[in-house]
Scaffold this motif. Structure first.
Motif, PDB file in Angstrom:
ATOM      1  N   PHE A  92       0.831  -1.198   0.000  1.00  0.00           N
ATOM      2  CA  PHE A  92       0.000   0.000   0.000  1.00  0.00           C
ATOM      3  C   PHE A  92       0.871   1.255   0.000  1.00  0.00           C
ATOM      4  CE2 PHE A  92      -2.631  -3.249   2.012  1.00  0.00           C
ATOM      5  CZ  PHE A  92      -3.866  -3.069   1.392  1.00  0.00           C
ATOM      6  N   LYS A  93       0.555   2.199  -0.866  1.00  0.00           N
ATOM      7  CA  LYS A  93       1.162   3.525  -0.852  1.00  0.00           C
ATOM      8  C   LYS A  93       0.186   4.485  -0.183  1.00  0.00           C
ATOM      9  CE  LYS A  93       5.123   2.917  -2.986  1.00  0.00           C
ATOM     10  NZ  LYS A  93       6.418   3.210  -2.308  1.00  0.00           N
ATOM     11  N   LEU A  94       0.613   5.091   0.915  1.00  0.00           N
ATOM     12  CA  LEU A  94      -0.279   5.973   1.671  1.00  0.00           C
ATOM     13  C   LEU A  94      -0.293   7.382   1.088  1.00  0.00           C
ATOM     14  CD1 LEU A  94       0.565   4.944   5.355  1.00  0.00           C
ATOM     15  CD2 LEU A  94      -0.785   3.733   3.623  1.00  0.00           C
ATOM     16  N   ARG A  95      -1.404   8.052   1.274  1.00  0.00           N
ATOM     17  CA  ARG A  95      -1.546   9.431   0.800  1.00  0.00           C
ATOM     18  C   ARG A  95      -0.550  10.349   1.503  1.00  0.00           C
ATOM     19  NH1 ARG A  95      -6.322  10.446  -1.850  1.00  0.00           N
ATOM     20  NH2 ARG A  95      -7.859   8.755  -1.767  1.00  0.00           N
ATOM     21  N   LYS A  96       0.078  11.219   0.752  1.00  0.00           N
ATOM     22  CA  LYS A  96       1.009  12.179   1.354  1.00  0.00           C
ATOM     23  C   LYS A  96       0.260  13.221   2.187  1.00  0.00           C
ATOM     24  CE  LYS A  96       4.555  11.709  -2.221  1.00  0.00           C
ATOM     25  NZ  LYS A  96       5.342  12.405  -3.281  1.00  0.00           N
ATOM     26  N   ASP A  97      -1.013  13.453   1.844  1.00  0.00           N
ATOM     27  CA  ASP A  97      -1.782  14.476   2.559  1.00  0.00           C
ATOM     28  C   ASP A  97      -2.644  13.901   3.681  1.00  0.00           C
ATOM     29  OD1 ASP A  97      -3.462  13.156   0.846  1.00  0.00           O
ATOM     30  OD2 ASP A  97      -4.424  14.942   0.024  1.00  0.00           O
ATOM     31  N   ALA A  98      -2.453  12.614   4.030  1.00  0.00           N
ATOM     32  CA  ALA A  98      -3.181  12.023   5.153  1.00  0.00           C
ATOM     33  C   ALA A  98      -2.556  12.507   6.458  1.00  0.00           C
ATOM     34  CB  ALA A  98      -3.143  10.507   5.073  1.00  0.00           C
ATOM     35  N   LYS A  99      -3.358  13.213   7.264  1.00  0.00           N
ATOM     36  CA  LYS A  99      -2.850  13.824   8.501  1.00  0.00           C
ATOM     37  C   LYS A  99      -3.718  13.426   9.698  1.00  0.00           C
ATOM     38  CE  LYS A  99       0.168  16.840   6.544  1.00  0.00           C
ATOM     39  NZ  LYS A  99       1.608  16.943   6.887  1.00  0.00           N
ATOM     40  N   TRP A 100      -3.088  13.410  10.857  1.00  0.00           N
ATOM     41  CA  TRP A 100      -3.829  13.331  12.110  1.00  0.00           C
ATOM     42  C   TRP A 100      -4.283  14.745  12.483  1.00  0.00           C
ATOM     43  CZ3 TRP A 100      -5.417   8.813  13.784  1.00  0.00           C
ATOM     44  CH2 TRP A 100      -4.673   7.661  13.493  1.00  0.00           C
ATOM     45  N   SER A 101      -5.269  14.842  13.340  1.00  0.00           N
ATOM     46  CA  SER A 101      -5.829  16.148  13.696  1.00  0.00           C
ATOM     47  C   SER A 101      -4.857  17.025  14.482  1.00  0.00           C
ATOM     48  CB  SER A 101      -7.133  15.971  14.485  1.00  0.00           C
ATOM     49  OG  SER A 101      -6.972  15.039  15.545  1.00  0.00           O
ATOM     50  N   ASN A 102      -3.743  16.447  14.972  1.00  0.00           N
ATOM     51  CA  ASN A 102      -2.726  17.267  15.631  1.00  0.00           C
ATOM     52  C   ASN A 102      -1.648  17.730  14.646  1.00  0.00           C
ATOM     53  OD1 ASN A 102      -1.313  14.910  15.160  1.00  0.00           O
ATOM     54  ND2 ASN A 102      -0.525  14.709  17.256  1.00  0.00           N
ATOM     55  N   GLY A 103      -1.828  17.403  13.368  1.00  0.00           N
ATOM     56  CA  GLY A 103      -0.889  17.829  12.331  1.00  0.00           C
ATOM     57  C   GLY A 103       0.126  16.783  11.927  1.00  0.00           C
ATOM     58  N   ASP A 105       1.753  13.465  10.300  1.00  0.00           N
ATOM     59  CA  ASP A 105       1.448  12.628   9.138  1.00  0.00           C
ATOM     60  C   ASP A 105       0.915  11.271   9.600  1.00  0.00           C
ATOM     61  OD1 ASP A 105       2.231  14.473   7.263  1.00  0.00           O
ATOM     62  OD2 ASP A 105       4.238  13.625   6.974  1.00  0.00           O
ATOM     63  N   VAL A 106      -0.024  10.711   8.831  1.00  0.00           N
ATOM     64  CA  VAL A 106      -0.423   9.324   9.041  1.00  0.00           C
ATOM     65  C   VAL A 106       0.623   8.468   8.336  1.00  0.00           C
ATOM     66  CG1 VAL A 106      -2.165   7.558   8.649  1.00  0.00           C
ATOM     67  CG2 VAL A 106      -2.870   9.907   9.129  1.00  0.00           C
ATOM     68  N   THR A 107       1.293   7.611   9.080  1.00  0.00           N
ATOM     69  CA  THR A 107       2.401   6.833   8.530  1.00  0.00           C
ATOM     70  C   THR A 107       2.098   5.341   8.526  1.00  0.00           C
ATOM     71  OG1 THR A 107       3.537   6.476  10.643  1.00  0.00           O
ATOM     72  CG2 THR A 107       4.000   8.553   9.462  1.00  0.00           C
ATOM     73  N   ALA A 108       2.935   4.609   7.808  1.00  0.00           N
ATOM     74  CA  ALA A 108       2.803   3.151   7.769  1.00  0.00           C
ATOM     75  C   ALA A 108       2.970   2.556   9.162  1.00  0.00           C
ATOM     76  CB  ALA A 108       3.840   2.568   6.815  1.00  0.00           C
ATOM     77  N   ASN A 109       3.814   3.167   9.982  1.00  0.00           N
ATOM     78  CA  ASN A 109       4.024   2.663  11.337  1.00  0.00           C
ATOM     79  C   ASN A 109       2.771   2.762  12.191  1.00  0.00           C
ATOM     80  OD1 ASN A 109       5.980   1.698  13.497  1.00  0.00           O
ATOM     81  ND2 ASN A 109       5.170   3.559  14.452  1.00  0.00           N
ATOM     82  N   ASP A 110       1.878   3.722  11.877  1.00  0.00           N
ATOM     83  CA  ASP A 110       0.625   3.844  12.620  1.00  0.00           C
ATOM     84  C   ASP A 110      -0.216   2.577  12.470  1.00  0.00           C
ATOM     85  OD1 ASP A 110       1.292   6.427  13.420  1.00  0.00           O
ATOM     86  OD2 ASP A 110       0.303   7.344  11.693  1.00  0.00           O
TER      87      ASP A 110
END
Length: 540
Positions: A92-103, A105-110
């Protein structure tokens, strides 16, 4: 729109009128107000297992895959993916603009952290990572270890962060519904740094929650209400029209319908006794709720271990009358353990039409089976305690109806054991402290195994502890069978074994009834997985 064989969904929409549900006028078109008889039990995706919690989690969180306005599975946090030729590795390639509400990045490690976490914590849905679900490499062995698994052992789970935006998932065997599973809350990501800083407080209050989805939770009072606001950091915020989302929780259907009539609620689920009042109005909605209601016998109990006693109970229940005269909400009598309209075979036939029927009403045959069971037990009469939750409409009505049916049998007495859903499941059923329980299951994904897995030996939801070696062997074959037609035939065979032995006693497939303001459109309701999607709701 409902499509069999995939996620079943219906977009609940209506044309615009001036009123909001009843007498009150809709003056606030930025807030959608949703009333439910159920409460939010928790907001930790690695712990919760109830529908209302799923609704709330789905409002604030997205996984690798999500849902479109028709309820179909589409890419969400994952912008794209590739599948290996053997269909066992997903990159899976994650969206570069996927963010958590605290700013952040949403990462693969999440995802790696969240998936390891549910296994480490022995969450109720940990089994969905193993061969009963996504069949992720090494998950079965890790699930057995549970809380004793070391970090080094958890790192053997088939999920790896190749880099911040690349997640590689390796399966032990191909899973045809794998992408649909990725929409389910137990596969949602968790921000490791945030969760570990919050510690035991994580997900207990809005301030200990992060969002990467359409909304952010702002206020939560258990047993009363929850409030959400639009998440401006959400990558698809432009498609979210609502500014506010409000839940009225643990609200009785009578109160919810009264609030709907006065314009204080935009959507409210109602109980069977209110159907006649609203049926035929343009605000009344009926739909397939997706739940199978059934009686679960505790096979470790001497009385319920007797097959003839279980057979007598099944034959004594007039399911058709239960649906038509008591429920009156579109519910249909159950023919087997896998509901109709859940899944289609490779040649386009519904599972239920292939597998046939295992239920019927025959009071005379029920008495004969009971007499045979009593003789085998050396008794002239037995008493069975019927467990049910009073806060799980229509559990109480169903339990009372079943008691009335069983009371017609000579030599069988039924004692009613009323409690709450929480106590029924977490205290009574999990600990084997019951004889016969009214319970239900909603499909987590659109495949017969979402029900059939419940009867496997050792499944965490097999509270009745029914066990059959032939059944278990078939279920293991199903997990590795790559020929779709053969796999379907094995599932039909497995259900027959369970139903012939009355491992559980199916009652009905639940229909749902609700009131929806004519100013509302875009609410997605599904019979499979998370019940409601609020992202596309608009108010006119």
């Amino acid at each position: 729109m409902k499509k069999l064989g995939r996620v079943a969904a219906v977009a609940l929409s209506a044309t615009m009128l001036a009123g909001c549900g009843g007498a009150g006028k809709k003056t606030d078109t930025s807030t959608f107000r949703f009333a439910s008889e159920l409460d939010i039990m928790g907001m930790d995706s690695s712990v919760v297992d109830d529908g209302m919690s799923f609704n709330a989690l789905h409002a604030i969180t997205e996984g690798l895959e999500g849902l479109d306005k028709n309820g179909k599975t589409v890419n969400a946090v994952a912008q794209s993916y590739k599948v290996s030729d053997d269909r066992k590795t997903y990159t899976f390639k994650l969206r570069k603009d996927a963010k958590w509400s605290n700013g952040d990045d949403v990462t693969a490690n999440d995802f790696v952290y969240a998936w390891q976490r549910i296994i480490k914590n022995a969450g109720n849905y940990a089994y969905m990572y193993g061969s009963d679900g996504a069949n992720i490499l090494n998950a079965d062995a890790l699930i057995k270890k549970g809380t004793t698994a070391t970090q080094a052992e958890l790192d053997t789970l088939g999920v790896k962060a190749q880099d911040d935006k690349t997640l590689v998932v390796t399966l032990a065997a191909p899973v045809p519904f794998f992408l649909d599973l990725m929409t389910f809350p137990c596969y949602y990501p968790i921000n490791q740094k945030f969760a570990e800083k919050a510690g035991k407080d994580y997900a207990t209050k809005p301030e200990y929650l992060l969002s990467n989805g359409p909304f952010v939770m702002k206020k939560w009072t258990k047993g009363k209400s929850a409030d959400f606001v639009k998440n401006d950091k959400y990558y698809d915020a432009k498609d979210v029209k609502l500014k506010n989302l409000h839940f009225d929780l643990a609200m009785k259907p009578q109160s919810a319908s009264a609030n709907f009539d006065s314009g204080r609620v935009d959507y409210a689920t109602i109980s069977s006794d209110l159907v006649d009042k609203y049926k035929g109005k343009d605000t009344y909605k009926s739909f397939n709720e997706g739940y199978l209601f059934y009686l679960e016998p505790n096979t470790k109990d001497p009385v319920m271990a007797n097959k003839n006693i279980r057979k007598a109970i099944s034959l004594a229940v007039n399911r058709k009358q239960l649906c038509s005269d008591v429920l009156k909400d579109g519910s249909k009598e159950a023919k087997g353990f896998v509901p109709a309209q859940l899944s289609q075979s490779p040649d386009g036939k519904d599972f239920r039409s292939i597998a046939g029927s295992f239920t019927k009403y025959d009071e005379k045959a029920a008495q004969e089976a009971l007499n045979a069971g009593l003789a085998e037990l050396g008794k002239s009469e037995v008493t069975v305690q019927l467990l049910y939750g009073t806060d799980e409409s229509p559990m109480d009505s169903v339990a009372e109806y079943v008691q009335g049916n069983l009371a017609k049998l000579k030599g069988l007495k039924v004692e009613m054991s009323a409690t709450t859903k929480q106590d029924r499941i977490n205290n009574r059923m999990k600990n084997g402290n019951f004889q016969l329980a009214v319970t239900r299951w909603g499909p987590d994904y659109a495949d017969p195994t979402t029900y059939l897995n419940l009867l496997s030996t050792g499944n965490s939801n097999n509270y009745g502890e029914w066990s059959n070696a032939q059944y278990d062997a078939l279920m293991k074959q199903i997990q590795t069978e790559t020929d779709a037609s053969k796999r379907y035939d094995l599932m039909v065979q497995a259900e027959k074994i369970g139903m012939d032995d009355l491992a559980d006693i199916p009652l009905f497939e639940k229909g749902g009834s609700a009131l929806q303001a004519t100013s509302v459109s875009g609410l997605v309701h599904k019979a499979v997985g998370v019940p409601y999607t609020f992202k596309f709701v608009t108010l006119k």
